[in-house]
Enzyme design. Sequence first.
Site, short mmCIF file in Angstrom:
data_model
loop_
_atom_site.label_atom_id
_atom_site.label_comp_id
_atom_site.label_asym_id
_atom_site.label_seq_id
_atom_site.Cartn_x
_atom_site.Cartn_y
_atom_site.Cartn_z
CG LEU A 114 -1.89 -1.10 1.15
CD1 LEU A 114 -2.71 -1.14 2.61
CD2 LEU A 114 -2.72 -1.31 0.14
CG HIS A 115 4.35 1.43 0.95
ND1 HIS A 115 5.48 0.75 1.28
CD2 HIS A 115 3.48 1.79 1.66
CE1 HIS A 115 5.16 0.25 2.38
NE2 HIS A 115 3.94 1.03 2.96
#
Length: 555
Positions: free
Chosen positions: A470-471
């Site tokens: 989730l970057h």
Amino acid sequence: MFDERYDVVIVGGGSAGSVLANRLSEDPDRSVLVLEAGRSDPWWDVLVHMPAALVFPSGNPLYDWRYTSELEPHLHGRRVAHARGKLLGGSSSINGMIFQRGNPLDYERWAQAPGMEHWDHAHCLPYFKRMETCLAGADEFRGGDGPLVLERGPATNPLFQAFFDAAVQAGYRRTDDVNGERQEGFGPFDRNVHRGRRLSASQAYLRPVADRPNLTVLTRAMAARVVFEGTRARGVDVIRGGRLRRVLADEVILAGGAINSPALLQLSGIGDADHLRRVGVRPVAHLPGVGQNLQDHLEVYLQHACTQPVSIAPGLDWWRRPLVGAQWLLFKRGLGASNHFEGGGFARSNPEVEQPNLMFHFLPIAVRYDGTAPTRGHGYQVHVGPMLSDVRGTLRIRSRDPRVAPELRFNYLSTPDDRRQWVEAIHVARDILGQPALAPFDGGELSPGPEVRTDEQILDWVARDAETALHPSCSARMGTDDLAVVDPDGLAVHGVEGLRVVDASVMPDITNANIYAPVMMIAEKAADRIRGLDPLPPEPVAFHRHRPVSEESSP
């Protein structure tokens, strides 16, 4: 409230938007409007503010944009879910609360590009320090009086100590602070948790100044496009309550993150002109780099059964959950008061790598983000993945309708170097987990399992099992070349006036860690430039630099 004029409109009330709203509204003569497409983050919302509840907002449309990738050809044609926060605080209101700056060499690498000299570590460090209160102690690397209070993970569960000891036995070092002089090594992590509650960007930056008369925050207000007069931004068209209205502004700042900001640029006519025409958008500025260079971190969990009853697995029992919730509600203590990502580390996948390129998060339980567990008993796991992959993806809008999600292609596992790093990552993780320090607890590998041994089997398992960390980032990068989207000086969009982008999308390359802290630093740094203030003076402190084996053996 609509059809009014503001000095600044900030599109996005998330991580960067909260910083900008606070810092820009410090000037009482500057009127600031924040437009947040999602909901508020009221004090009573347990799913936001209880650290251990972090698994519940993801995938919930009340909190999450629920983006998914296109079919990823190197992940067996899977779509990968991408949770992004859709509320005040943005993803800082639903993330894992791990605070990591990245490696100082990340910023040294940024600064090597033309025009990027003031993005080196020395120029970024004072802004990292300004935004934080590090409860472990302020020093030449850490701040002591900023809005973000950072608590060091206690990591008192015996599995944490065994994991740290195992890393040392495998040839790696302990580090006092992964955000300090030496990132490389293993130890407790800083967390955005304070007094048993999540401390999101909204809670740290936006809530304390919500009563400023020159600051207005509108939730459930979705930006449809930036309005231009020629090539100058004049405002934003906004959908709220089913109606389309226009807000006028002297300056518009996009702070919606690495998916929403480049998508809004394209919806507004800024991007590759040919693609924009194909989807029915009139081009305003031909910037082919918008939506290019998309980067992310991928990760897997290596899970083991635990032979001793020391994991936190009993806290997941349905009959214990009311007690956990009550203890948190009444006292802000107990299992509910921690994100449980209390420690981990950074290591190099081989001796020739210049900086640590693998990140490890340790959990004293074996469980997936969706709450499913591979065993009914006790367990533990380590999250691992390469941090400096050469994989690049793309983001493109499908339609001129802002409610249609953009097309996301990350191209995970698509390069030989990325696949090599993945094989090395699993070998390093297994080496650590197989050390004597963990032997008293080790009940055997649950995932991927002992049958997955060869490089081909490892890559097949990664392709089937990996999830995004989730970057998402780098999709509207700063720079001065033909594919750059924003100016490195003030993050103004090339080719137009009155428009800036300030969020994870402007990173030229992803940092070697979780990206929340760098996003906040970028916003702090940009706020000074936008206000016309002198930048904080650089602080050229010495940090750890690894010397590869090939250099050590040379004359």
